[in-house]
Design an enzyme around this catalytic site. Structure first.
Site, PDB file in Angstrom:
ATOM      1  N   LYS A  10      -8.472   0.612  15.049  1.00  0.00           N
ATOM      2  CA  LYS A  10      -9.321   1.573  14.329  1.00  0.00           C
ATOM      3  C   LYS A  10      -9.193   2.954  14.961  1.00  0.00           C
ATOM      4  O   LYS A  10      -9.039   3.950  14.265  1.00  0.00           O
ATOM      5  CB  LYS A  10     -10.797   1.156  14.337  1.00  0.00           C
ATOM      6  CG  LYS A  10     -11.189   0.023  13.437  1.00  0.00           C
ATOM      7  CD  LYS A  10     -11.311   0.376  11.968  1.00  0.00           C
ATOM      8  CE  LYS A  10     -10.043   0.078  11.226  1.00  0.00           C
ATOM      9  NZ  LYS A  10      -9.783  -1.280  10.833  1.00  0.00           N
ATOM     10  N   GLU A  37      -5.604   4.511  14.309  1.00  0.00           N
ATOM     11  CA  GLU A  37      -5.188   4.918  12.968  1.00  0.00           C
ATOM     12  C   GLU A  37      -5.953   6.115  12.438  1.00  0.00           C
ATOM     13  O   GLU A  37      -5.400   6.886  11.655  1.00  0.00           O
ATOM     14  CB  GLU A  37      -5.210   3.740  11.984  1.00  0.00           C
ATOM     15  CG  GLU A  37      -6.545   3.101  11.773  1.00  0.00           C
ATOM     16  CD  GLU A  37      -6.476   1.894  10.851  1.00  0.00           C
ATOM     17  OE1 GLU A  37      -5.497   1.726  10.125  1.00  0.00           O
ATOM     18  OE2 GLU A  37      -7.440   1.106  10.873  1.00  0.00           O
ATOM     19  N   CYS A  88       2.056   4.240  -3.152  1.00  0.00           N
ATOM     20  CA  CYS A  88       2.271   5.019  -4.371  1.00  0.00           C
ATOM     21  C   CYS A  88       1.287   4.612  -5.471  1.00  0.00           C
ATOM     22  O   CYS A  88       0.901   3.458  -5.572  1.00  0.00           O
ATOM     23  CB  CYS A  88       3.676   4.798  -4.911  1.00  0.00           C
ATOM     24  SG  CYS A  88       4.948   5.138  -3.725  1.00  0.00           S
ATOM     25  N   ARG A  93      -5.247   5.428  -1.761  1.00  0.00           N
ATOM     26  CA  ARG A  93      -4.172   4.479  -1.438  1.00  0.00           C
ATOM     27  C   ARG A  93      -3.190   5.076  -0.427  1.00  0.00           C
ATOM     28  O   ARG A  93      -2.405   4.355   0.152  1.00  0.00           O
ATOM     29  CB  ARG A  93      -3.411   4.116  -2.719  1.00  0.00           C
ATOM     30  CG  ARG A  93      -4.252   3.331  -3.701  1.00  0.00           C
ATOM     31  CD  ARG A  93      -3.618   3.315  -5.065  1.00  0.00           C
ATOM     32  NE  ARG A  93      -2.370   2.596  -5.079  1.00  0.00           N
ATOM     33  CZ  ARG A  93      -2.202   1.376  -5.590  1.00  0.00           C
ATOM     34  NH1 ARG A  93      -3.224   0.749  -6.103  1.00  0.00           N
ATOM     35  NH2 ARG A  93      -1.025   0.791  -5.591  1.00  0.00           N
ATOM     36  N   ASN A  97       6.778   2.846  -8.729  1.00  0.00           N
ATOM     37  CA  ASN A  97       6.203   2.262  -7.492  1.00  0.00           C
ATOM     38  C   ASN A  97       7.071   1.080  -7.107  1.00  0.00           C
ATOM     39  O   ASN A  97       7.476   0.316  -7.982  1.00  0.00           O
ATOM     40  CB  ASN A  97       4.810   1.684  -7.757  1.00  0.00           C
ATOM     41  CG  ASN A  97       3.743   2.722  -7.751  1.00  0.00           C
ATOM     42  OD1 ASN A  97       4.026   3.894  -7.634  1.00  0.00           O
ATOM     43  ND2 ASN A  97       2.509   2.288  -7.901  1.00  0.00           N
ATOM     44  N   GLY A  98       7.269   0.876  -5.805  1.00  0.00           N
ATOM     45  CA  GLY A  98       8.048  -0.282  -5.365  1.00  0.00           C
ATOM     46  C   GLY A  98       9.341   0.171  -4.710  1.00  0.00           C
ATOM     47  O   GLY A  98       9.481   1.342  -4.336  1.00  0.00           O
ATOM     48  N   GLU A 105      -8.735  -4.998  17.236  1.00  0.00           N
ATOM     49  CA  GLU A 105      -9.172  -4.316  16.013  1.00  0.00           C
ATOM     50  C   GLU A 105      -9.804  -2.957  16.361  1.00  0.00           C
ATOM     51  O   GLU A 105      -9.563  -1.955  15.690  1.00  0.00           O
ATOM     52  CB  GLU A 105     -10.144  -5.225  15.244  1.00  0.00           C
ATOM     53  CG  GLU A 105     -10.939  -4.577  14.119  1.00  0.00           C
ATOM     54  CD  GLU A 105     -10.093  -4.020  12.983  1.00  0.00           C
ATOM     55  OE1 GLU A 105      -8.871  -4.187  12.995  1.00  0.00           O
ATOM     56  OE2 GLU A 105     -10.687  -3.379  12.093  1.00  0.00           O
ATOM     57  N   LYS A 107      -3.345   2.601   1.810  1.00  0.00           N
ATOM     58  CA  LYS A 107      -4.385   1.574   1.711  1.00  0.00           C
ATOM     59  C   LYS A 107      -3.775   0.219   1.411  1.00  0.00           C
ATOM     60  O   LYS A 107      -4.213  -0.802   1.919  1.00  0.00           O
ATOM     61  CB  LYS A 107      -5.391   1.964   0.628  1.00  0.00           C
ATOM     62  CG  LYS A 107      -6.572   1.006   0.484  1.00  0.00           C
ATOM     63  CD  LYS A 107      -7.454   1.036   1.711  1.00  0.00           C
ATOM     64  CE  LYS A 107      -8.503  -0.049   1.726  1.00  0.00           C
ATOM     65  NZ  LYS A 107      -9.014  -0.295   3.089  1.00  0.00           N
ATOM     66  N   HIS A 159      -2.514  -7.926  34.957  1.00  0.00           N
ATOM     67  CA  HIS A 159      -1.088  -8.228  34.822  1.00  0.00           C
ATOM     68  C   HIS A 159      -0.297  -7.031  34.298  1.00  0.00           C
ATOM     69  O   HIS A 159       0.788  -7.212  33.755  1.00  0.00           O
ATOM     70  CB  HIS A 159      -0.891  -9.438  33.908  1.00  0.00           C
ATOM     71  CG  HIS A 159      -1.520 -10.680  34.455  1.00  0.00           C
ATOM     72  ND1 HIS A 159      -1.013 -11.349  35.544  1.00  0.00           N
ATOM     73  CD2 HIS A 159      -2.656 -11.346  34.097  1.00  0.00           C
ATOM     74  CE1 HIS A 159      -1.789 -12.397  35.823  1.00  0.00           C
ATOM     75  NE2 HIS A 159      -2.796 -12.403  34.959  1.00  0.00           N
ATOM     76  N   TRP A 214       4.280   7.688  -1.736  1.00  0.00           N
ATOM     77  CA  TRP A 214       4.282   7.431  -0.284  1.00  0.00           C
ATOM     78  C   TRP A 214       5.745   7.197   0.064  1.00  0.00           C
ATOM     79  O   TRP A 214       6.347   6.197  -0.370  1.00  0.00           O
ATOM     80  CB  TRP A 214       3.416   6.209   0.016  1.00  0.00           C
ATOM     81  CG  TRP A 214       3.198   5.963   1.469  1.00  0.00           C
ATOM     82  CD1 TRP A 214       2.259   6.541   2.265  1.00  0.00           C
ATOM     83  CD2 TRP A 214       3.918   5.049   2.307  1.00  0.00           C
ATOM     84  NE1 TRP A 214       2.357   6.044   3.545  1.00  0.00           N
ATOM     85  CE2 TRP A 214       3.369   5.133   3.599  1.00  0.00           C
ATOM     86  CE3 TRP A 214       4.983   4.167   2.103  1.00  0.00           C
ATOM     87  CZ2 TRP A 214       3.834   4.375   4.672  1.00  0.00           C
ATOM     88  CZ3 TRP A 214       5.452   3.417   3.161  1.00  0.00           C
ATOM     89  CH2 TRP A 214       4.873   3.533   4.437  1.00  0.00           C
TER      90      TRP A 214
HETATM   91  C1  F6R Z   1      -6.263  -1.211   9.181  1.00  0.00           C
HETATM   92  C2  F6R Z   1      -5.819  -1.649   7.868  1.00  0.00           C
HETATM   93  C3  F6R Z   1      -4.488  -2.298   7.758  1.00  0.00           C
HETATM   94  C4  F6R Z   1      -4.578  -3.474   6.759  1.00  0.00           C
HETATM   95  C5  F6R Z   1      -3.186  -4.084   6.532  1.00  0.00           C
HETATM   96  C6  F6R Z   1      -3.257  -5.292   5.621  1.00  0.00           C
HETATM   97  O1  F6R Z   1      -7.523  -0.615   9.105  1.00  0.00           O
HETATM   98  O2  F6R Z   1      -6.512  -1.476   6.906  1.00  0.00           O
HETATM   99  O3  F6R Z   1      -4.017  -2.726   8.980  1.00  0.00           O
HETATM  100  O4  F6R Z   1      -5.456  -4.426   7.273  1.00  0.00           O
HETATM  101  O5  F6R Z   1      -2.341  -3.120   5.961  1.00  0.00           O
HETATM  102  O6  F6R Z   1      -3.775  -4.957   4.378  1.00  0.00           O
HETATM  103  P1  F6R Z   1      -4.376  -6.047   3.421  1.00  0.00           P
HETATM  104  O7  F6R Z   1      -5.567  -6.627   4.069  1.00  0.00           O
HETATM  105  O8  F6R Z   1      -4.700  -5.315   2.153  1.00  0.00           O
HETATM  106  O9  F6R Z   1      -3.314  -7.089   3.208  1.00  0.00           O
END
Ligand code: F6R
Length: 603
Positions: free
Chosen positions: A477, A480, A2, A27, A98-99, A473, A598, A496, A74
Site C-alpha cells: 500500500k 504504490e 485501457c 482503471r 483493449n488487450g 500488504e 485498476k 537474516h 495504458w
Molecule cells: C494493490 C492492488 C493490486 C491488485 C492486483 C490484482 O492495491 O490493487 O495489487 O490486487 O492487481 O487485482 P485483482 O484483485 O483485480 O485480480
C-alpha cells in the site's frame, strides 16, 4: 487498464463520450483519445497524459457527430505518446482496442508496404480492416475474417467510414458491454461504470461476439460469424451507479471508511454463494490458491487459516507464475482464484489452465459480471461495491471475510472444528464490523504519524503468522500510492538480512497483538531499538502494557482486543490509513498512482 467507450445516438456525442471516459479514469491510463464520424468523415483528437488535456482540446473545438468512440490507454506496446494513443485511424476505419494482439509482428510484416503511424500492437487491426474494405468485403465478412486472423486478446470499438450511424464492437479475451440508453441511444464500453448514469439495462457480450449498434438496434453475432444471437438484457446493479467520493478528498479514503458497512452487509450474504454449487471440502486433499498483488496476500492469510483451522494443506501461487511453473496438481487438488476485478489477465489465464487440467475451480470476485465470475465452477462475491481507488482496500478485507467463511465451511465438513469452537469463532466474526470501526478511530493519530514519516525513502513492515501477509500488504500500500520503497517481512527474518538496513531514519512498522508469539516479536523490536531504529508498533491493550516504558523511539498504536484469527482483518486498517495519509501529505495522485491500473488485463 485501457478503457473503451462508444456511443451511437441522435444527438452530438462528444461530451458524453468524455463523461464516460472520466468514469473509466480509475482503471488507470496514460493517454486518451476520441473519434467521431460525421457525413462520411472521421474527426479525432488524442493526447498523452490525462483526460483533462483531452477535455481542453475538445472544448476548444468539439468533435461533430452522433456516433463516436473514446479510449483511455495504458501503454504496453509503444510509449504513451499522442501518436500511440487510440483511436487509431486508417482509410476506412477508426478504432479503439483493449488487450494485446499477439501476432502484431506478423501483421506488420504482412503490411510492410504500408506506413504504420504508431508503435502499437493494435495498428495491424486497422490495416487488416482497411485491406478488407479495399477488396469490397461487406462488414459482416470483414468482421468474420478479423476474428480468424487476430491472435491475443481484444475488445474493439470501431467506426467504418462508409457505414453511417453504425458503431461496431467485438470481444475476444477482453470484456465489452452494450448499454441501452434513454431515447434509443446505444452504448459500448469495457466497464458498465462508464455509462451507468445513462443506462438502466446492459448486455454482457460473450467471448467471440461482435455487435452492430445501428439506429436503436443492437444486433449480436456470436462466434465471430454472421449468425445472430439474442443475449439477455440485465439491469445495472445500484452499486455501479454510486461513484462519488464525497465527503472525502479521495476515493481511497472513502473506501477505507466504508469497510465496516461492507463487512456488515457481507455477513448477511455469506451463506449464499452466487453460483449454487457447493464445494466438497472433505474430498479435497489440498488446495491451491492463485491470485495477484493484494488478492495474493488475502490468499496468504487464508493459507494460514485453512491449515490451522480446517487442517487442509494449502499452497498459494502468484498467478503470473502458476501456469509456467509446471505445477504438480495431484488427484484431490482444488483451486481457488481470488480477484477484485475478475479480469486480471494472469489470474484468468491460471483459472483456464487449471480447468484444462480438470481441477475444480472456486472463484472469489468483487465484480459479479466479470470473466472470472462466469468461468469459475463455484463463486462467492465480495459485495464491496465499485472500488475506484487503484489501491485495493475494502475489496481486500471483504476477500478475507469471504475466505474465512470458506475456511469455516471446510473445517465443518472436515470435522476439524468442535461446535463449541465454531460458536466462539462465529461470535468473534460477527463483531468484526465494530472492531474495524474502532481501528478506524486511529485515523487522526496516523495522520500525524504520516506527517512525521512522510519524507522517509524506505520502510520495513514486520509481522508473524497471518500478520506476515498483512505486513506485505501494508508495504505494498505504501509503495504504490506514496512511491516510498517498502518491504514486508516475517518478523523472524529481520536478523537474516534486513537488519542491516536499520538506522535512525528507517521506520519499522511492526504488527503484533499480544498472542503466543508476542515475546518473540518483542525481541525483534528490542533488536531494532538497540540499533537506534524507529519502531511503529500496532498492538492491543495487553501488548501496549508490555512495551509502554520501552523507548521514545517506539511509536505505539493500540488496536482493540481481537480474536487472534481475525487480527489480519483489523490490523489491515491502520496499514491502509497510514499509507493513505503519507501519500496524501506527499501530494501524489492517490486514486490513480503513476503506472498502475485498476484492472490489469494484460499479461
Ligand atoms: C494493490 C492492488 C493490486 C491488485 C492486483 C490484482 O492495491 O490493487 O495489487 O490486487 O492487481 O487485482 P485483482 O484483485 O483485480 O485480480
Amino acid at each position: 487498464m485501457c478503457g473503451i467507450v462508444g456511443i451511437n445516438g441522435t444527438t452530438e456525442v462528444c461530451f458524453d463520450i468524455l463523461g464516460a471516459l472520466k468514469r473509466l479514469e480509475y482503471r488507470g491510463y496514460d493517454s486518451a483519445g476520441m473519434a467521431t464520424l460525421s457525413k462520411g468523415a472521421f474527426f479525432r483528437k488524442r493526447v498523452p497524459g490525462k483526460l483533462i488535456q483531452l477535455e481542453e482540446k475538445i472544448r476548444a473545438c468539439p468533435l461533430p457527430g452522433t456516433v463516436g468512440i473514446g479510449h483511455t490507454r495504458w501503454a504496453t506496446h509503444g510509449a504513451p505518446t499522442e501518436k500511440n494513443a487510440h483511436p487509431l485511424e486508417g482509410k476506412h476505419v477508426v478504432l479503439a482496442h483493449n488487450g494485446i494482439i499477439e501476432n502484431h509482428e506478423a501483421l506488420r510484416a504482412q503490411f510492410s508496404m504500408d506506413p504504420f503511424d504508431s508503435e502499437t500492437d493494435s495498428e495491424g487491426i486497422v490495416h487488416l480492416l482497411d485491406a478488407y474494405r479495399e477488396r469490397g468485403m461487406p462488414l459482416s465478412e470483414a468482421m468474420s475474417q478479423l476474428f480468424q486472423v487476430l491472435q491475443g486478446s481484444y475488445a474493439l470499438a470501431i467506426l467504418f467510414r462508409d457505414e453511417p450511424d453504425t458503431l461496431i464492437g467485438a470481444r475476444s479475451g477482453s470484456p465489452l458491454v452494450v448499454g441501452y440508453g434513454r431515447e434509443g441511444r446505444l452504448f459500448l464500453a469495457s466497464d458498465v461504470v462508464a455509462f451507468s448514469d445513462f443506462c438502466d439495462e446492459v448486455t454482457y457480450l460473450e467471448e467471440g461476439d461482435w455487435v452492430e449498434l445501428k439506429g436503436a438496434q443492437a444486433t449480436i453475432h456470436p462466434d465471430g460469424g454472421s449468425g445472430v444471437v439474442v443475449r439477455p438484457r440485465v439491469p445495472i446493479g445500484e452499486t455501479m451507479k454510486v461513484l462519488t467520493k464525497e465527503p472525502y478528498r479521495h476515493f481511497m479514503r472513502k473506501e477505507i471508511q466504508e469497510q465496516p458497512a461492507v463487512l456488515r452487509h457481507l455477513l448477511t450474504t455469506l451463506s449464499d454463494p452466487l453460483k449454487k454449487n457447493t464445494v466438497a471440502w472433505a474430498s479435497l486433499s489440498n488446495l491451491c490458491i492463485v491470485a495477484c498483488g493484494t488478492s495474493f496476500y488475502a490468499g496468504c492469510v487464508a493459507k494460514y487459516w485453512f491449515e490451522k483451522v480446517a487442517r487442509l494443506s494449502v499452497r498459494v501461487e502468484i498467478a503470473s507464475e502458476f501456469r509456467y511453473n509446471h505445477p504438480a496438481l495431484p488427484l484431490g487438488t482444488g483451486a481457488l482464484f481470488v480477484s477484485q476485478s475478475g479480469e486480471t489477465a494472469d489470474t484468468l489465464a491460471a483459472l483456464r489452465f487449471a480447468k484444462q487440467q480438470g481441477i475444480f475451480c472456486i472463484g472469489i470476485v468483487n465484480v459479479p459480471e466479470s470473466s472470472l465470475a462466469r468461468e469459475a465452477d463455484v463463486l462467492w462475491q465480495t459485495h464491496s461495491g465499485v472500488e475506484v481507488g487503484v489501491a485495493s482496500t475494502k475489496a481486500f478485507t471483504a476477500q478475507l471475510a469471504v475466505l474465512w467463511h470458506l475456511v469455516e465451511e471446510a473445517a465443518e465438513q472436515r470435522k476439524a472444528l468442535s461446535s463449541e469452537e465454531k460458536k466462539t469463532l462465529d461470535r468473534a466474526f460477527q463483531t468484526l464490523p465494530e472492531q474495524v470501526e474502532e481501528a478506524l478511530l486511529l485515523d487522526a493519530s496516523l495522520q500525524k504519524l504520516a506527517a512525521r514519516f512522510g519524507h522517509t525513502t524506505s520502510a520495513l513492515y514486520l509481522g508473524r503468522g497471518a500478520l506476515h501477509p498483512i505486513a506485505m500488504e501494508g508495504a505494498l500500500k505504501l509503495k504504490e500510492i506514496s512511491y516510498i520503497h517498502a518491504e514486508g517481512y516475517a518478523a523472524g527474518e529481520l536478523k537474516h538480512g534486513p537488519i542491516a538496513l536499520v538506522e535512525d531514519a528507517l521506520p519499522i512498522v511492526v504488527l503484533s497483538p499480544y498472542d503466543a508469539l508476542f515475546p518473540k516479536t518483542l525481541s525483534n523490536i528490542q533488536e531494532v531499538l538497540a540499533r537506534r531504529g524507529q519502531v511503529i508498533l500496532f498492538t492491543d491493550p495487553e501488548g501496549a502494557e508490555a512495551v509502554h516504558s520501552l523507548s521514545h523511539r517506539l511509536h505505539l498504536y493500540t488496536l482493540p482486543q481481537v480474536s487472534p484469527i481475525f487480527a489480519p482483518i483489523v490490523y489491515t486498517i491502520p496499514m491502509q490509513l497510514f499509507a493513505y495519509h503519507v501519500a496524501a501529505s506527499r501530494g501524489t495522485d492517490v486514486d490513480q498512482p503513476r503506472n498502475l491500473a485498476k484492472s490489469v488485463t494484460v499479461e
